[in-house]
Design a protein around this motif. Structure first.
Motif, PDB file in Angstrom:
ATOM      1  N   ASP A 239       0.815  -1.207   0.000  1.00 59.92           N
ATOM      2  CA  ASP A 239       0.000   0.000   0.000  1.00 59.92           C
ATOM      3  C   ASP A 239       0.856   1.268   0.000  1.00 59.92           C
ATOM      4  O   ASP A 239       0.343   2.364   0.226  1.00 59.92           O
ATOM      5  N   GLY A 240       2.135   1.131  -0.156  1.00 59.93           N
ATOM      6  CA  GLY A 240       3.006   2.298  -0.215  1.00 59.93           C
ATOM      7  C   GLY A 240       3.126   3.015   1.108  1.00 59.93           C
ATOM      8  O   GLY A 240       3.487   4.181   1.174  1.00 59.93           O
ATOM      9  N   GLY A 241       2.835   2.316   2.168  1.00 59.49           N
ATOM     10  CA  GLY A 241       2.965   2.929   3.479  1.00 59.49           C
ATOM     11  C   GLY A 241       1.682   3.543   3.979  1.00 59.49           C
ATOM     12  O   GLY A 241       1.642   4.139   5.048  1.00 59.49           O
ATOM     13  N   GLU A 242       0.629   3.351   3.255  1.00 59.73           N
ATOM     14  CA  GLU A 242      -0.666   3.921   3.638  1.00 59.73           C
ATOM     15  C   GLU A 242      -1.065   3.489   5.047  1.00 59.73           C
ATOM     16  O   GLU A 242      -1.503   4.295   5.865  1.00 59.73           O
ATOM     17  N   GLY A 243      -0.898   2.218   5.293  1.00 63.60           N
ATOM     18  CA  GLY A 243      -1.313   1.681   6.594  1.00 63.60           C
ATOM     19  C   GLY A 243      -0.172   1.612   7.593  1.00 63.60           C
ATOM     20  O   GLY A 243      -0.249   0.911   8.590  1.00 63.60           O
ATOM     21  N   LEU A 244       0.906   2.339   7.340  1.00 68.63           N
ATOM     22  CA  LEU A 244       2.077   2.238   8.205  1.00 68.63           C
ATOM     23  C   LEU A 244       2.273   3.568   8.914  1.00 68.63           C
ATOM     24  O   LEU A 244       2.160   4.630   8.313  1.00 68.63           O
ATOM     25  N   ALA A 245       2.526   3.483  10.199  1.00 71.06           N
ATOM     26  CA  ALA A 245       2.750   4.722  10.950  1.00 71.06           C
ATOM     27  C   ALA A 245       3.940   4.540  11.869  1.00 71.06           C
ATOM     28  O   ALA A 245       4.195   3.445  12.370  1.00 71.06           O
ATOM     29  N   LYS A 491      -7.381   2.713   9.782  1.00 70.71           N
ATOM     30  CA  LYS A 491      -6.565   2.997   8.610  1.00 70.71           C
ATOM     31  C   LYS A 491      -5.132   2.560   8.793  1.00 70.71           C
ATOM     32  O   LYS A 491      -4.380   2.467   7.842  1.00 70.71           O
ATOM     33  N   VAL A 492      -4.751   2.358  10.053  1.00 71.23           N
ATOM     34  CA  VAL A 492      -3.357   1.993  10.300  1.00 71.23           C
ATOM     35  C   VAL A 492      -3.274   0.487  10.548  1.00 71.23           C
ATOM     36  O   VAL A 492      -3.981  -0.050  11.402  1.00 71.23           O
ATOM     37  N   LYS A 493      -2.452  -0.143   9.749  1.00 70.70           N
ATOM     38  CA  LYS A 493      -2.322  -1.602   9.882  1.00 70.70           C
ATOM     39  C   LYS A 493      -1.089  -1.968  10.694  1.00 70.70           C
ATOM     40  O   LYS A 493      -1.058  -2.994  11.358  1.00 70.70           O
ATOM     41  N   THR A 494      -0.060  -1.144  10.572  1.00 72.41           N
ATOM     42  CA  THR A 494       1.184  -1.434  11.282  1.00 72.41           C
ATOM     43  C   THR A 494       1.662  -0.151  11.949  1.00 72.41           C
ATOM     44  O   THR A 494       1.717   0.896  11.313  1.00 72.41           O
ATOM     45  N   LEU A 495       1.952  -0.271  13.221  1.00 69.69           N
ATOM     46  CA  LEU A 495       2.443   0.890  13.949  1.00 69.69           C
ATOM     47  C   LEU A 495       3.825   0.564  14.500  1.00 69.69           C
ATOM     48  O   LEU A 495       4.015  -0.473  15.140  1.00 69.69           O
ATOM     49  N   VAL A 496       4.768   1.418  14.205  1.00 69.67           N
ATOM     50  CA  VAL A 496       6.125   1.220  14.718  1.00 69.67           C
ATOM     51  C   VAL A 496       6.415   2.324  15.715  1.00 69.67           C
ATOM     52  O   VAL A 496       6.355   3.507  15.377  1.00 69.67           O
ATOM     53  N   CYS A 497       6.688   1.937  16.952  1.00 70.56           N
ATOM     54  CA  CYS A 497       7.062   2.932  17.970  1.00 70.56           C
ATOM     55  C   CYS A 497       8.532   2.732  18.304  1.00 70.56           C
ATOM     56  O   CYS A 497       8.971   1.612  18.535  1.00 70.56           O
ATOM     57  N   VAL A 498       9.272   3.811  18.291  1.00 68.84           N
ATOM     58  CA  VAL A 498      10.684   3.700  18.629  1.00 68.84           C
ATOM     59  C   VAL A 498      10.959   4.624  19.809  1.00 68.84           C
ATOM     60  O   VAL A 498      10.869   5.847  19.687  1.00 68.84           O
ATOM     61  N   ASP A 499      11.264   4.044  20.949  1.00 68.96           N
ATOM     62  CA  ASP A 499      11.548   4.804  22.171  1.00 68.96           C
ATOM     63  C   ASP A 499      10.469   5.834  22.484  1.00 68.96           C
ATOM     64  O   ASP A 499      10.743   6.854  23.084  1.00 68.96           O
ATOM     65  N   ALA A 500       9.278   5.563  22.027  1.00 71.95           N
ATOM     66  CA  ALA A 500       8.173   6.437  22.384  1.00 71.95           C
ATOM     67  C   ALA A 500       7.185   5.611  23.193  1.00 71.95           C
ATOM     68  O   ALA A 500       7.096   4.402  23.026  1.00 71.95           O
ATOM     69  N   ASN A 501       6.485   6.255  24.067  1.00 78.07           N
ATOM     70  CA  ASN A 501       5.612   5.515  24.975  1.00 78.07           C
ATOM     71  C   ASN A 501       4.222   6.135  25.018  1.00 78.07           C
ATOM     72  O   ASN A 501       3.749   6.568  26.057  1.00 78.07           O
ATOM     73  N   PRO A 502       3.554   6.175  23.871  1.00 79.13           N
ATOM     74  CA  PRO A 502       2.241   6.837  23.845  1.00 79.13           C
ATOM     75  C   PRO A 502       1.169   6.087  24.629  1.00 79.13           C
ATOM     76  O   PRO A 502       0.136   6.674  24.953  1.00 79.13           O
ATOM     77  N   PHE A 516      -4.854   1.892  19.730  1.00 78.36           N
ATOM     78  CA  PHE A 516      -3.703   0.990  19.674  1.00 78.36           C
ATOM     79  C   PHE A 516      -4.158  -0.454  19.486  1.00 78.36           C
ATOM     80  O   PHE A 516      -3.576  -1.216  18.724  1.00 78.36           O
ATOM     81  N   GLU A 517      -5.228  -0.794  20.204  1.00 75.03           N
ATOM     82  CA  GLU A 517      -5.711  -2.165  20.103  1.00 75.03           C
ATOM     83  C   GLU A 517      -6.280  -2.461  18.724  1.00 75.03           C
ATOM     84  O   GLU A 517      -6.354  -3.621  18.303  1.00 75.03           O
ATOM     85  N   LYS A 518      -6.677  -1.418  18.021  1.00 74.72           N
ATOM     86  CA  LYS A 518      -7.260  -1.649  16.700  1.00 74.72           C
ATOM     87  C   LYS A 518      -6.215  -1.840  15.624  1.00 74.72           C
ATOM     88  O   LYS A 518      -6.535  -2.179  14.492  1.00 74.72           O
ATOM     89  N   VAL A 519      -4.974  -1.572  15.973  1.00 78.42           N
ATOM     90  CA  VAL A 519      -3.904  -1.765  14.986  1.00 78.42           C
ATOM     91  C   VAL A 519      -3.481  -3.233  15.031  1.00 78.42           C
ATOM     92  O   VAL A 519      -3.128  -3.741  16.084  1.00 78.42           O
ATOM     93  N   PRO A 520      -3.548  -3.913  13.903  1.00 78.87           N
ATOM     94  CA  PRO A 520      -3.260  -5.359  13.924  1.00 78.87           C
ATOM     95  C   PRO A 520      -1.814  -5.672  14.310  1.00 78.87           C
ATOM     96  O   PRO A 520      -1.566  -6.647  15.004  1.00 78.87           O
TER      97      PRO A 520
END
Lengths: 1231, 526
Positions: A239-245, A491-502, A516-520
């Motif tokens: 998806d070209g990063g559409e679902g990536l955050a 809309k977000v399928k993959t979430l990458v957190c780096v040293d962040a603690n949201p 967060f729970e809705k992100v697969p």
């Protein structure tokens, strides 16, 4: 640990990790269930917890020891997936019970002399290491939210042990604040993620104690998983990063920016948030209004180059000496404007308008307490007055400012406004002023302040600007709120957190948890245990900045490298840039190397062409030379700025509501939650530790019925002292319908009808130290707060619950003992400073003419103690007699300047790091057992403790008395005097009678009531029950239960030592760790003195007359080295060229309690303030007019009325407080 | 010089009164042994016209006959309390001094309070046995043995506290000047070291004095036990399964303790000389021990401690508290043991009450002087301690402790100005309880209230006792009373020979014809 990378200058050639042979591997390997069901061999390097040890204890206690070990080391994060972890604690207790019963009294472990062990090298000893000699490497501390401090890290045998400032770094110039100092603890944090975890949603776990459903995995597992997963988001075929955050930590780093570019190139539609939950974007937005582009402010306090000459500084709720990325530089430069060494010296004048009580506020000559909305009104009213300074736009600006609706009844002292503005626009001060605005203020106020600075001609002089980077100027909280909406929308399928603690640090009006729970698929790379890491599908272990390569940009734009001090403790692990490069690369089998990434980035940008040279030099110096861009002095159209600011709305709190200002505490946004030094560092003003109560002014607290239980009108400065465990009342704090349960605490000097709420506490998944410390205040924060000012309007309602709170100093007043912190006004110093007293104290029948500082104290009128005992090191009884021991150098001494001390606590943390000082926990602090060798005493001065006239800070450590009262009373000669004037403490001689501490008038001796030093902090703090009720979701989520319940002394010493094996790596090997039952105190860093002595001897350093000498400045003591405002000097007092000789001889110097004839080697310097005589009466004669009588000299007329501030009294006239006076004299309080 | 011993007139009168009660008016004011106003007349030191044999029988009876019914339950309670202290001390040693409520500001509190309290109590015994001996105060004979025993037990309790209050109890051997691995002498400048010497010397001399005084009485007990075992060879066994007879065991043990005493004139001669020498040695110790204990405070530079008045004030306070404790022990004992009232008469109680009144006034004067000097010195810190740490209820958190001290120590003994009060055992007992409480608080006030708020208000902190503090203190009473009960059970609680010497019959001017006790000559001792 193995494979230590010790050489920063070997062109990045990493020391080779010693690989075990296949046979060894086979012998060491264990079966581990992993994600894909395969059994994998694990290398030695992955085993953090020393297999030798396991083997050892297994031989000794074949089964049980493992249980015990597991119960202690892995109860928190590393629970086993085979289900045995749940039983381990119970098993452990069973085993302990049985073995105690069998062992009986004969083997009471407490009586045994604990064995001492050191961590040995591996097989490969790096070349440069001389055993016992530390190596120093330059690196950089990336500040949270952006900015950097240059560091020099002391490493012992490959272990970083102490963080020090890099003298070559232009921002901190060798000084460090509390966060870099304490960051070493997060390296050795036992709760760090040690290996990847995969959260299998299909797996069920009903264990209440450890509801962890995650599987232990390996990086290879992750790579395999990612290889299948990420193509879904690829440019081609995905998806070209559409679902990536991506949610990353907000920071300033060229390589991270390059990685961001790579990521966005690979996934063009991916969302990127550089997140700082506690950000205040007012300044960025304000400069955007003023200049059209967001700018970073660079204060210089210096109108002429090299000379700190700013004359009038007005801070509108800006704590510029603390917290910001320029805190160290500001503290140093500001202190330089305050340090009057001669009576001719100029001094700046500081006006502070603030809600809370900041370090800057404690330095103020005039301080006005106002609620955040009042401060906004103040800024407008102030601008109206300052705008009259003239210039072409004056009338237009005034007209625009008049359009802003200021509530008629704003309650601001107009006298203060008038005089403060008059001082700023005074012709004599033109272009030598500085106005700054703080985080509680909205963008418009920042724009107005920029406009005023422009109109006053300050831009380009005292304030300059640098453009902000893209990530930095992003309002990331708002951006994350948008992302959360996307996540909720699926809309977000993959979430990458780096040293962040949201999952923890998130504004309360953002529904992030559900999102967060809705992100697969959620992937978190984290250095520490976090709520986000725990909840993520993949939790990956990241490297600490001391273990990784990187770079950072400081506040002034200077680029500096981050280089590893040690190979990752929990290898394999990845740093942020490596991880981002891995994802961006798309080839998940690829090797990524942070070192190469940084070099590549540098080589592509500023170091193009001469990378090797720049690189080598940068690694050595710790900074990239001349990398800071020239600061800009953008021109500004005052008229248009004023017109843009007319949109400012001042929303004052309606009746029944209260204004709430958000602050960042010692735990920052929460990331230092597992750092015990910071939790135990007393907080500004309150001196509270281990908590973040909601702070209220005494008047507000009384109006709301939140006074403490022990409150008594008889002695109001004793509000919290009469309870065994002082307690604050629990309250419900509500903002925008979101309620948080917190304890209330009183802070004198705060604005009325205002509450200060500190963020960053109440972590739920953090570790043994930080779990449940304090209250999570993030739900009160709204996403809009970041730009609209970190303030809100809410309400507080009291609950019928009490919460124990520990504070190191519950007494507020100096009890009219004006000779403790001696303070004068500038005119008094100018008039009397050079004059010696007409007559002074009589010492041994000789009358001494006292210098200024000593005349202000008891020696002027109290007969000094005389001793019949002749000091063998100085028979002269006064200053060192010729020929006596004390007349031969070096003789060590220290001076602490009270004029410039801001009370930041860097000295305390630096001392803690240098001298292996243990933390004791909240309960022990409540009992008065904190161990800090240098403490900062805080006193409120004035008649009205709701509105104190001044706040004094006084650092006190062992003053190394020449006639030390502690020495004569020790029955076993455990504390004795050295020939160089040090008061030694001989730990192995001490049996702990504590007589020395009783006889110490400064109360600087610290006693190991329990085995604080060798045991890690065991999570035993008060209030946990209440907190468990308040935060039901955290119940037992991370296990400190065992630590809470068990008497640690009942564990056999050999096993006890193993508990803190990782933590012990951070200890300074040159300082012994004290066992229980013995006394300790400041040693003047004797280990550093001796190291310098040896060095001087080796190099045959000699003075002109041939004596061996340690040149001044050859070494620094830890507190002196850290002190951002350079208030501490240390050196040889006999060396006439030394700085300490100069400061000691300065008439401002005085020796605390010198009438006792203790003759301290540490002297303090009189605090000088520079008040505006139009705002309060300035006392220019501190010696006369107090009646001259002896017994009567300590009533209110003496000294303290110098701080009687008419404007503040006026302010409170409408409300007569029924509380007594702050500094009541001996006959009780004022009615 | 009168040819008739003054006591004898009264004794004769009483004797006749006792014998012919209908004819002679019984004088109620002297019948209980209390003092009369007539200077020429003194009540006898032993009432009820006891013969030498009576004295021996009664005193040995306390040891030989079964104890009264209350003894065992009371003993079990005090012994339980003593066990408690052992357990708490064990816990303390295992876990650390932190189990007490001390902190970095108040580094001594109950530990040293209890030490000074107990060592003060230990003063009365030696004062009675040594100083009163040298001053030839005959009334001391009835109380000196138990007072000395109390001294020993109090010193044992006291010595516990410095031993356990140090952080590394297993290193306590660093205190005496022993040759050790560190090759460092102790610091002879430290008052704590002086304490070690003072208390150990005092304990040793007191124990020697006590033991030496008991030697003739041990011999008496030995001989009586030996005689019993010969007369009745089938006497009781120690325990059913231990084939040792009680009498044989007693004769062996008391025989060992009697060190071969044979009542020879030469023994008596040496004994008297040694007793006098020990009394001479002990007398300065009475003054020195508490002076040195007071140096723990007086040599410091802490306001509230740094006071030259401390040595005499502490000694007076110690005698004050010590006598109160002697009375606390003896008043119940004379009520509960048969015939003990004959030996411990109201005259004894009255004398001791007077000493309490006198020393209480000295202590009260010292309190006033401390305060005055604090004011007069013009030292704000000194005045701060007395006013703001102690006396001023508006400022001082521990004001109640100070005022408990004043009311117990200064006000309560004033009732002894009245003769009716100082001869009333119940009143005396009550005052003694108050004085004991007051003296404990005196030490607490000196130690804790001076420490909790010293020079720098930044380091002010309160002290709160913990369960372990309380447990060890309460337990020390258990140890003390347990030892005292054991003393009453197993040791001669009165000096038999000395008591006989103050009987009227012992006077060389005694007229045997007037006395029915004439035949006792020569037979009582055996």
């Amino acid at each position: 640990m193995s494979g230590v990378d010790q050489c920063p200058t070997t062109h990045g050639e990493k020391a080779k990790v010693q690989k075990p042979t296949a046979a060894e591997l086979a012998a060491q390997a264990r079966e581990l269930p992993t994600l894909n069901g395969k059994k994998v061999w694990r290398s030695l390097d992955e085993w953090s917890d020393s297999p030798e040890f396991r083997d050892h204890i297994e031989k000794e206690f074949p089964h049980g020891a493992v249980e015990m070990h597991r119960a202690f080391t892995s109860a928190g994060t590393a629970a086993d997936s085979d289900g045995s972890a749940s039983d381990s604690r119970r098993d452990f207790l069973k085993i302990m019970g049985a073995s105690m019963a069998l062992a009986g009294v004969a083997v009471i472990p407490g009586c045994r002399r604990p064995e001492q062990k050191i961590l040995a090298y591996g097989k490969n000893v790096p070349e440069e290491i001389i055993p016992g000699k530390p190596l120093y490497y330059a690196t950089t501390f990336p500040r949270p939210g952006g900015g950097a401090d240059g560091l020099v890290v002391e490493t012992h045998e490959g272990r970083p042990t102490k963080i020090e400032g890099n003298p070559l770094h232009p921002m901190n110039r060798g000084r460090v604040g509390i966060w870099p100092l304490a960051s070493i603890l997060s390296l050795y944090d036992v709760d760090r993620p040690v290996e990847p975890r995969y959260n299998n949603p299909a797996r069920k776990n009903d264990d209440k104690n450890d509801p962890d459903t995650r599987l232990r995995a390996t990086w290879d597992d992750f790579r395999a998983w990612a290889k299948e997963h990420f193509p879904k988001h690829a440019k081609s075929g995905g998806d070209g990063g559409e679902g990536l955050a991506f949610i990353v930590d907000k920071k300033t780093s060229p390589t991270r920016d390059a990685m961001k570019a790579r990521v966005l190139a690979a996934y063009p539609k991916a969302k990127w948030v550089a997140y700082d939950p506690a950000e205040a974007m007012g300044a960025a937005e304000g400069t955007r209004l003023a200049f059209g582009t967001p700018m970073r402010e660079l204060y210089s306090f210096s109108v002429e180059p090299g000379k700190e000459t700013t004359k009038v500084i007005v801070s509108i709720d800006k704590d510029f000496v603390a917290g910001g990325s320029d805190e160290i530089a500001n503290a140093r430069a500001f202190a330089a404007t305050r340090r009057v060494m001669s009576t001719k010296d100029q001094m700046s004048r500081l006006y502070v308008v603030e809600s809370g009580l900041s370090q800057t506020g404690s330095q103020a000559d005039h301080r006005l307490r106002l609620s955040p909305s009042q401060i906004t009104a103040f800024a407008v009213e102030f601008a109206k007055r300052v705008a009259r300074v003239g210039g072409p736009d004056q009338d237009a600006v005034l007209a625009a400012l008049n359009k802003i609706e200021v509530p008629a009844n704003h309650g601001i002292d107009s006298h203060f406004l008038d005089e403060c503005a008059a001082d700023v626009i005074d012709a004599a001060n033109r272009e030598k002023t500085l106005i700054v605005a703080g985080p509680t203020q909205p963008a418009e106020v920042h724009a107005i302040v920029a406009m005023l600075n422009g109109m006053l001609g300050n831009i380009g002089k005292s304030v300059r600007y640098l453009p902000m980077g893209e990530d930095e100027s992003d309002a990331s909280v708002a951006k994350l709120a948008g992302l959360a909406a996307d996540m909720n929308a699926g809309k977000v399928k993959t979430l990458v957190c780096v040293d962040a603690n949201p999952m923890y640090a998130i504004a309360g009006d953002v529904n992030f948890k559900d999102a967060f729970e809705k992100v697969p698929a959620t992937i978190t790379l984290s250095t520490s245990s976090t709520e986000t890491a725990r909840a993520s599908t993949w939790c990956l272990n990241g490297t600490h900045y001391l273990e990784s390569w990187g770079d950072a940009v400081a506040h002034d734009g200077t680029i500096s490298p981050i280089q590893p001090m040690i190979a990752p403790l929990y290898a394999p692990a990845m740093s942020e840039i490596e991880f981002l490069a891995l994802i961006a690369g798309g080839d998940f089998a690829a090797k990524v190397d942070g070192h190469d990434l940084v070099r590549e980035t540098w080589g592509n940008s500023f170091a193009k062409g001469n990378l090797d040279k720049v690189w080598r030099r940068a690694l050595h110096d710790g900074v990239v030379a001349n990398s800071a861009p020239a600061p800009q002095s953008p021109s500004l159209n005052a008229r248009s700025v004023a017109e843009k600011a007319t949109g400012l709305k001042i929303a004052s709190a309606a009746s029944g509501s209260i204004e709430i200002a958000f602050a960042v505490g010692h735990a920052h946004d929460g990331r230092f939650g597992n750092c015990s030094w910071l939790h135990e560092l007393p907080q500004q003003g309150t001196r509270v530790v281990w908590d973040n109560p909601v702070l209220l002014s005494p008047k507000t607290a009384e109006a709301m019925g939140l006074l403490p239980k022990s409150y008594s009108v008889k002695d109001s400065s004793d509000m919290y002292t009469k309870e065994k465990y002082p307690s604050g009342r629990m309250v419900d704090v509500t903002v925008g319908g979101r309620t948080v349960k917190m304890a209330a605490w009183i802070l004198p000097g705060m604005a009325d009808n205002t509450a200060i709420v500190t963020l960053g506490y109440g972590r739920r998944v953090c570790g043994l130290v930080g779990d449940g410390v304090g209250f999570d205040a993030y739900p009160l924060l709204a996403a809009s707060n970041a730009t609209a000012g970190l303030a809100a309007v809410g309400s507080i309602s009291k609950l019928d619950e009490w919460y124990p709170i520990s504070s190191t100093q519950n007494h507020w007043s100096m009890e009219n003992r004006t000779s403790i912190v001696r303070a004068v006004d500038l005119p008094a110093w100018q008039k009397w400073g050079d004059e010696k007293g007409p007559s002074g104290a009589t010492f041994y029948r000789e009358t001494e003419q006292l210098p200024f500082g000593e005349r202000l104290g008891e020696l002027g009128h109290t007969p000094p103690n005389e001793s019949i005992y002749i000091n063998p090191k100085n028979a002269g009884r006064k200053e060192a007699e010729a020929g006596s021991t004390f007349s031969k150098g070096p003789q060590w001494g220290m001076t602490i300047d009270l004029s410039t001390c801001t009370g930041c606590g860097a000295c305390t943390v630096a001392c803690q790091a240098e001298n292996n000082i243990p933390v004791v926990g909240k309960k022990e602090v409540a009992k008065g057992r904190e161990m800090t060798w240098i403490r900062v005493d805080r006193y409120y001065i004035g008649d009205d403790f709701n509105s104190p006239d001044a706040i004094y800070h006084q650092p006190v450590a062992c003053v190394h008395c020449e006639n030390a009262p502690c020495e004569v009373v020790c029955p076993v000669n455990a504390t004795v005097h050295g020939d160089d004037g040090l008061n030694y403490m001989v730990y192995n001689r001490c049996i702990g009678t504590r007589y020395c501490a009783n006889n110490c008038p400064y109360k600087v001796r610290r006693y190991n009531f329990f085995e604080y030093g060798k045991l890690q902090f065991n999570g035993d703090y008060m209030g946990k029950d209440i907190l468990n009720d308040a935060l039901p979701e955290r119940g037992g989520v991370n296990g400190s239960n065992v630590h809470n319940k068990l008497n640690i002394n009942l564990i056999p010493p050999r096993l006890r030592e193993k508990i803190a094996e990782i933590e012990r790596m951070g200890k300074n090997p040159n300082v012994s760790v004290r066992m229980r039952g013995i006394m300790e105190k400041c040693t003047y860093c004797v280990q550093r003195i001796n190291a310098a002595k040896i060095e001087a001897k080796l190099h045959d350093m000699k003075t002109a007359d041939g004596n061996a000498a340690i040149p001044d400045g050859m070494f620094q003591v830890a507190c002196q080295q850290a002190c951002p405002s350079e208030s501490i000097t240390f050196g040889d007092i006999l060396d006439t060229k030394s700085k300490v000789h100069e400061t000691r001889a300065n008439p401002r110097s005085y020796k605390l309690l010198n009438f006792l004839n203790t003759r301290p080697r540490t002297s303090h310097m009189v605090r000088v303030s520079n008040p505006n005589h139009k705002l309060r009466a300035v006392v220019d004669d501190p010696f006369h007019g107090h009646g001259g009588g002896h017994g009567e000299s300590h009533d209110k007329s003496h000294g303290e009325h110098a701080f009687y501030d008419r404007s503040k009294r006026h302010e409170d006239d409408g409300y007569r407080l029924s509380l007594g006076v702050l500094t009541s004299s001996t006959n009780g309080g004022r009615a | 010089m009168s040819s008739i011993h003054p006591d004898q007139i009264t004794a004769d009168r009483l004797a006749s009164g006792a014998r012919v009660e209908s004819n002679v008016k019984y004088d109620p004011s002297t019948g209980d042994g209390s003092l009369v106003d007539t200077p020429g007349q003194r009540p006898p030191l032993v009432l009820n016209n006891r013969s030498f044999n009576d004295v021996t029988e009664i005193i040995c009876g306390y040891v030989e006959k079964p104890q009264p019914k209350w003894w065992l339950p009371v003993f079990l309670h005090t012994f339980g309390l003593a066990q408690l202290t052992g357990l708490f001390i064990l816990y303390l040693v295992i876990t650390g001094i932190g189990t007490w409520g001390l902190n970095n500001q108040v580094d001594w509190a109950w530990d040293i309070t209890n030490f000074v309290f107990w060592i003060g109590i230990g003063h009365a015994g030696t004062l009675i046995s040594a100083i009163l001996c040298l001053l030839k105060q005959k009334w001391r004979t009835a109380v000196n043995r138990s007072a000395e025993a109390m001294t020993i037990f109090a010193v044992i309790c006291a010595a516990t506290f410095p031993g356990i209050h140090i952080g590394r109890q297993w290193m306590a051997w660093f205190l005496p000047p022993l040759p050790n691995a560190n090759a460092i002498w102790p610091n002879f400048q430290s008052p704590l070291l002086w304490d070690v010497f003072a208390v150990s010397t005092y304990g040793t001399v007191s124990a020697l004095f006590w033991f030496m005084g008991m030697i003739p009485d041990f011999a008496t007990l030995r001989d009586r036990a030996d005689l019993r075992s010969r007369k009745n060879p089938s006497g009781r066994f120690v325990l059913p399964f231990v084939p040792v007879r009680v009498d044989v065991l007693q004769s062996k043990i008391y025989g060992f303790l009697a060190l071969g005493w044979r009542f020879s004139s030469r023994h008596w001669h040496r004994y008297e000389a040694a007793y006098l020498i020990l009394a001479g040695i002990s007398t300065p110790l009475v003054l020195s021990v508490h002076s040195i204990v007071s140096f723990d405070f007086a040599t410091s530079i802490l306001p509230g401690w740094h006071t030259t008045i401390f040595p005499p004030y502490f000694v007076a306070g110690a005698i004050f508290g010590g006598f109160a404790m002697v009375l606390l022990l003896l008043i119940p004992a004379r009520e509960l043991y048969p015939h003990m009232k004959d030996f411990i008469t109201k005259r004894h109680l009255e004398n001791m009450s007077k000493i309490i009144l006198a020393t209480g006034m000295i202590v009260g004067f010292a309190y006033a002087m401390e305060f005055f000097i604090a004011y007069y010195s013009g030292n704000e810190y000194e005045l701060g301690v007395f006013l703001n740490n102690r006396a001023n209820p508006n400022k001082a958190p521990y004001w109640w402790a100070y005022w408990i001290m004043i009311s117990c120590n200064v006000i309560s003994p004033q009732v002894f100005w009245s003769k009716a009060m100082r001869t009333n055992p119940a009143v005396i007992f009550g005052v003694c309880i108050l004085v004991t409480i007051g003296m404990w608080f005196e030490r607490f006030v000196i130690i804790a209230t001076s420490l909790h708020r010293t020079f720098l208000p930044g380091e002010w902190h309160m002290f709160w006792p913990t369960l372990v503090d309380i447990g060890i203190f309460a337990g020390s009473f258990g140890v003390f009373f347990t030892l005292f009960l054991l003393f009453l059970k197993f040791l001669p609680s009165f000096p038999i020979a000395e008591l006989k010497a103050v009987l009227p019959q012992a006077s060389p001017h005694h007229h045997p014809t007037n006395s029915p006790g004439q035949g006792d000559h020569g037979k009582g001792a055996h």
